[in-house]
Structure formats: C-alpha cells, structure tokens
Scaffold this active site. Structure first.
Site, short mmCIF file in Angstrom:
data_model
loop_
_atom_site.label_atom_id
_atom_site.label_comp_id
_atom_site.label_asym_id
_atom_site.label_seq_id
_atom_site.Cartn_x
_atom_site.Cartn_y
_atom_site.Cartn_z
N CYS A 43 0.83 -1.21 0.00
CA CYS A 43 0.00 0.00 0.00
C CYS A 43 0.86 1.26 0.00
CB CYS A 43 -0.95 -0.01 1.20
SG CYS A 43 -2.03 1.41 1.23
N TYR A 177 -9.48 -3.35 -10.47
CA TYR A 177 -9.10 -2.06 -9.88
C TYR A 177 -7.88 -1.46 -10.58
CZ TYR A 177 -11.82 -2.79 -5.50
OH TYR A 177 -12.79 -2.97 -4.56
N GLU A 181 -7.82 1.92 -12.82
CA GLU A 181 -7.17 3.09 -12.23
C GLU A 181 -6.00 3.57 -13.10
OE1 GLU A 181 -6.25 2.03 -8.17
OE2 GLU A 181 -8.29 2.52 -7.51
N HIS A 435 -26.75 21.89 -0.06
CA HIS A 435 -26.97 22.41 -1.40
C HIS A 435 -26.00 23.53 -1.74
CE1 HIS A 435 -29.34 23.00 -4.99
NE2 HIS A 435 -29.32 24.30 -4.77
N GLU A 440 -26.00 15.52 -2.33
CA GLU A 440 -27.38 15.69 -1.86
C GLU A 440 -28.36 14.82 -2.65
OE1 GLU A 440 -29.32 19.54 -2.51
OE2 GLU A 440 -27.86 19.98 -4.07
P1 NDP Z 1 -8.60 -7.58 -9.68
O1 NDP Z 1 -8.87 -8.87 -9.05
O2 NDP Z 1 -9.35 -6.38 -9.23
O3 NDP Z 1 -8.82 -7.70 -11.24
C1 NDP Z 1 -8.15 -8.67 -11.98
C2 NDP Z 1 -8.58 -8.55 -13.41
O4 NDP Z 1 -7.84 -9.46 -14.19
C3 NDP Z 1 -10.05 -8.89 -13.61
O5 NDP Z 1 -10.59 -8.03 -14.58
C4 NDP Z 1 -9.99 -10.32 -14.13
O6 NDP Z 1 -11.04 -10.64 -14.96
C5 NDP Z 1 -8.70 -10.28 -14.92
N1 NDP Z 1 -8.11 -11.61 -15.03
C6 NDP Z 1 -7.80 -12.44 -14.03
N2 NDP Z 1 -7.30 -13.59 -14.52
C7 NDP Z 1 -7.31 -13.47 -15.85
C8 NDP Z 1 -6.95 -14.32 -16.91
N3 NDP Z 1 -6.44 -15.53 -16.68
N4 NDP Z 1 -7.10 -13.89 -18.19
C9 NDP Z 1 -7.61 -12.66 -18.42
N5 NDP Z 1 -7.98 -11.81 -17.45
C10 NDP Z 1 -7.82 -12.21 -16.18
O7 NDP Z 1 -7.04 -7.41 -9.57
P2 NDP Z 1 -6.07 -6.18 -9.75
O8 NDP Z 1 -4.82 -6.78 -10.23
O9 NDP Z 1 -6.72 -5.09 -10.53
O10 NDP Z 1 -5.92 -5.66 -8.27
C11 NDP Z 1 -5.61 -6.59 -7.24
C12 NDP Z 1 -6.34 -6.26 -5.98
O11 NDP Z 1 -5.73 -5.19 -5.33
C13 NDP Z 1 -7.79 -5.81 -6.18
O12 NDP Z 1 -8.67 -6.89 -6.32
C14 NDP Z 1 -8.03 -5.06 -4.91
O13 NDP Z 1 -8.35 -5.97 -3.90
C15 NDP Z 1 -6.70 -4.42 -4.64
N6 NDP Z 1 -6.68 -3.04 -5.13
C16 NDP Z 1 -7.49 -2.12 -4.55
C17 NDP Z 1 -7.51 -0.83 -4.98
C18 NDP Z 1 -8.45 0.15 -4.33
O14 NDP Z 1 -8.95 -0.14 -3.25
N7 NDP Z 1 -8.73 1.29 -4.94
C19 NDP Z 1 -6.66 -0.36 -6.07
C20 NDP Z 1 -5.84 -1.40 -6.63
C21 NDP Z 1 -5.86 -2.68 -6.17
P3 NDP Z 1 -12.43 -11.24 -14.41
O15 NDP Z 1 -13.10 -10.13 -13.67
O16 NDP Z 1 -13.15 -11.61 -15.65
O17 NDP Z 1 -12.09 -12.38 -13.54
#
Ligand code: NDP
Length: 450
Positions: A43, A177, A181, A435, A440
C-alpha cells in the site's frame, strides 16, 4: 519469563502486519516484525499511496480544460514525469521513515530480511533464528502475469512506479481495480491508453450501472476500451511491443501492463512443510480468529485472500492484537465494506449491487439518478455522474449505495456509516441535503426506477 524470544513474530511489515505489531506491543507483548523490502508494504510503496499521488497528478489535465469555461485562459501546461517521480519517491521515503519510527516507538523490533518458518515456534531471517510463542503471516500478495508468449515484455504494477520516462502508448490487460485506475491515470497524464478485458464489461462484481457508466465516461476521455478480448501474445518491436489481441487487432505500444490480479505470497515460507493449510490460490486458510490449521500460526491481509483491501487488513490486525493480547476477543465484521476505484471519474460503493441483492433473494427497489454535475454546466464537459440506491422493499433497509462521479470515495465513506448503522430509505429521505452538492442527490431520490 517466557521461554520464547518473542510473544509475537510478524512476517511482513505491510499495513496489516504493522497494525498488528504496534497494537500487540501496545498491549505489552514482546513483538518482532521481519520485512524483506521496504516498511509499509504494497500500500505504501507500490499501491494505494503512490497510486493516489498519480491520480492527483493526472487530474490536473481535465481541471485545466474545465477552467476555460470559467474564464481562465488555458496555461501552456506540460507534464514532467521525472519531477512527479522524484517528488513521489521523496514522500514514500518519508513514509518509510515514519513507519520505522512508529514501530520503534511502540517497542517493536524490526528485523530486515526474508523470513522462513523452521517450526511452529521458530523463524529464521538471514541466518539468525528467533523463537516466538505465536507467528503472524502478513506477507501480502503479488501481481500475476498471464502465461502468453512474450509475457515477460510486459510489466506489472510493481514495476510501474519505477519507470523513468512516461510511456506514450500503453496497453493494459485486465479489468479490475488496477487496470481501470492506471488506464485513467495514464490517460490523464496524456498517454494513449488501450485496455483489453476478457469479459463484456470491466469491474466485474460492481453494480452494472456503475460498470456501464464508467465505461462510457472513460471512453469519452479517450481510453480505447477493447472488451471481449484477450492478449494472446507480445512481440518485441524496434520501438516497444506489438500486442496481438484475440480479436486479431495488433496494438503497437511502448508499454504493456499486466493488471490481471494478484496471488497470495506464501511460496517459500515453509508453511506447507509445517502443515499450514493453503487454498487452491495459495492463500492461508484461517478461522474466524485468523488462526491457521496450525495452532499459534495466524495470518491476515492479502495472504488470506478474503477482502484484499488495506483497511480490511488494518481491521484484521486490530482484531488479532485485541484477541491475543488485549483480553478482548474480536472478530472482523466483513459486511458492508466500502470500496473505491480511483478512476476518472471515480467509483465508490458500499453494500450489495442490484444483481447481488436480487441473487440473495431480496425484492428490491432501485433509485437511480444520472446527471451532469454543476461544475460541468460551465466547463462544457459532457460527463455524467451516476448515483444509485438499492433498497430492500420489505424492510426499507438500504442494501447498497453506488456512485460514479467526482469525489465518489469521499461521499460513499460517509454513507458507509449509515449502512453500518442499518439505515432505511426513510432515514435517507428524512436527511436534509447540503446544497448545492452532488452528494445531496443521495437523499433526494424519491421515485424508484420502473
Ligand atoms: P482484480 O482482481 O481487481 O482484477 C483482476 C482482473 O484481471 C479482472 O478483470 C480479471 O477478470 C482479470 N483476469 C484475471 N485472470 C485473468 C486471466 N487468466 N485472463 C484474463 N484476465 C484475467 O485485480 P487487480 O490486479 O486489478 O488488483 C488486485 C487487488 O488489489 C484488487 O482486487 C483489490 O483488492 C486491490 N486493489 C485495490 C484498490 C483500491 O482499493 N482502490 C486499487 C488497486 C488494487 P475477471 O473479472 O473476468 O475475472
């Protein structure tokens, strides 16, 4: 005197490990924390904090554009990636030092190096052995690369913050995420951004209106969304990388980012040898007391793969320290955890999506409002804010709050308190708005969607 060197040995000085260490020490426990990299974990060093600084950096480009409608001439602005990196790195250095000081002041011993378990009471770090009554695994998670030809030509979020020059054309693989982002961040900083996601719409698990609104708005800002595609291969080119998508499109970029999820960091710790049960993704399986299958070995945060968010790891660290050393058995309440995606525009939510509420058997009333925020009346920007409440018809309880729009995280954090307190739609209706704000709208939506 205990026969152990420490009452608690924590492996990993990220958000959860540091919180558990400091609180346990505050309750009088003798605590050590081992860290192989920088204090503060993902983080502080490779996630939330540097990411949010980049979100701020990237937000200025649209602010400059919006300002012209308010009579400002547009400054001849240019962006200096190296300046941002230097300032950001300085801030992270300050935070690392602050963590060191906080741990030191709490009386926690910091041990630098990679730790391995030798038995259920012994940890080895850099050749030295330490005994502890209890051991806490707080080793977090790491990003994964997909196994396609040329995968190594792409980076992950771990390397992104170290890049010395701004990438001008970027392909991001994934739709969670990090993908969303960084697509927003890099677009805001002026890069051309392509996002390839395997499903029909990104941010799976979020409310469908959130997902579609964000896709439309990111598209307007110029992010090239390629839904329903997979990255099939990456090939090195004289300048950059050629990415072949399953649609047949070949995208030539100078950077490819894997944002395809993270896996728990459990390999090489010696956990399986001790009989600590892991799940199929390698996460430590723990009970409600955050204790693994081996008594005295606990785990929390990303490595248990429950809700992988920093504030959840903090709550787990607090609960564990209170339970083990504070005389107050405490379980983490995982309901109604609010979350934000720092996209542009931002997303935030707490509670159930409409689809999840229906799937859980609720008869729901949905309240939804889409509008162009007042800011954009003069800025001329064609951007919609979307707010949505999911309400249980029988009990009138608000089950979910969802928003896409500026400051969504700031707004939904407050509403998360209302949901935690069991607010009904009637209590939202009885609340007087501020407001003129966008927020709101959450207390003025009266007519359910048909
Ligand atoms: P996420 O789990 O959010 O997203 C992973 C993405 O990768 C999904 O879209 C998933 O698709 C895709 N994916 C996974 N496996 C495959 C595959 N084999 N082939 C193609 N696509 C795939 O992970 P991130 O890496 O974005 O972030 C990790 C974690 O970190 C988040 O889940 C969150 O918990 C944390 N995080 C939090 C943030 C915040 O609070 N603002 C910011 C950044 C990270 P599908 O959905 O179809 O499975």
């Amino acid at each position: 005197m205990s026969r152990f060197d420490f009452d608690l040995f924590v492996i990993g000085a990220g958000s959860g490990g540091v919180r558990a260490s400091r609180m346990a020490a505050g309750f009088g426990a003798r605590v050590a924390v081992a860290e192989a990299a920088r204090l503060g974990g993902t983080c502080v060093n490779l996630g939330c904090v540097p990411k949010k600084l980049m979100v701020y950096a990237s937000s200025f480009s649209s602010a400059f554009e919006d300002a012209t409608g308010y009579g400002w001439s547009r400054p001849p602005a240019s962006f200096d990636w190296a300046a941002l990196k230097a300032n950001r790195d300085r801030e992270l250095g300050r935070l690392n030092a602050a963590y060191r000081e906080l741990l030191g002041r709490a009386g926690v011993r910091i041990i630098e190096g990679r730790a391995q378990l030798r038995d259920r009471h012994t940890v080895e770090v850099a050749g030295a052995r330490f005994s502890a009554e209890r051991i806490l695994i707080a080793t977090g998670s790491r990003p994964v690369r997909l196994p396609v030809p040329g995968a190594e030509l792409a980076i992950t979020s771990d390397e992104l913050f170290g890049i010395e020059r701004q990438p001008h054309r970027v392909l991001i693989a994934g739709g969670g995420y990090i993908a969303v982002e960084f697509a927003s961040v890099l677009r805001g900083l002026g890069s051309e951004v392509f996002l390839s996601y395997r499903g029909p719409l990104f941010l799976r698990g979020f409310d469908d209106d959130v997902r579609s609104t964000l896709a439309a708005e990111m598209g307007k800002r110029g992010v090239e969304l390629r839904f329903g595609t997979a990255v099939e291969r990456l090939d090195r080119r004289a300048a950059g990388v050629a990415a072949t998508l399953s649609s047949g499109e070949v995208v030539a970029v100078d950077l490819v980012l894997w944002a395809t999820g993270r896996v728990p960091n459990t390999a090489g710790l010696g956990l399986e040898e001790l009989g600590v049960r892991l799940d199929a993704r390698g996460a430590v399986i723990v009970d409600e007391r955050l204790e693994s299958s081996v008594p005295g070995i606990h785990a929390l945060g990303d490595v248990i793969d429950r809700i992988t968010l920093t504030p959840v790891a903090l709550a787990e660290g607090t609960a564990l320290a209170r339970s083990l050393f504070g005389g107050t058995p405490t379980a983490v309440d995982y309901s109604n955890v609010p979350t934000a995606v720092f996209s542009q525009p931002a997303v935030a939510a707490v509670g159930l999506s409409e689809a999840a509420a229906r799937a859980a058997g609720h008869d729901v009333l949905v309240f939804r409002s889409s509008f162009r925020p007042l800011l954009h009346r003069l800025s001329g920007r064609d951007e919609q804010t979307m707010m949505k409440l999911v309400v249980d018809r029988a009990s009138d309880r608000v089950l979910g709050v969802h928003m896409v729009g500026p400051e969504a995280g700031e707004i939904v954090q407050g509403l998360a308190v209302a949901l935690k307190a069991g607010a009904t739609k009637a209590s939202f209706d009885a609340t007087i708005g501020i407001h003129p704000t966008a927020a709101e709208e959450f207390v003025t939506m009266r007519t359910p969607v048909g």
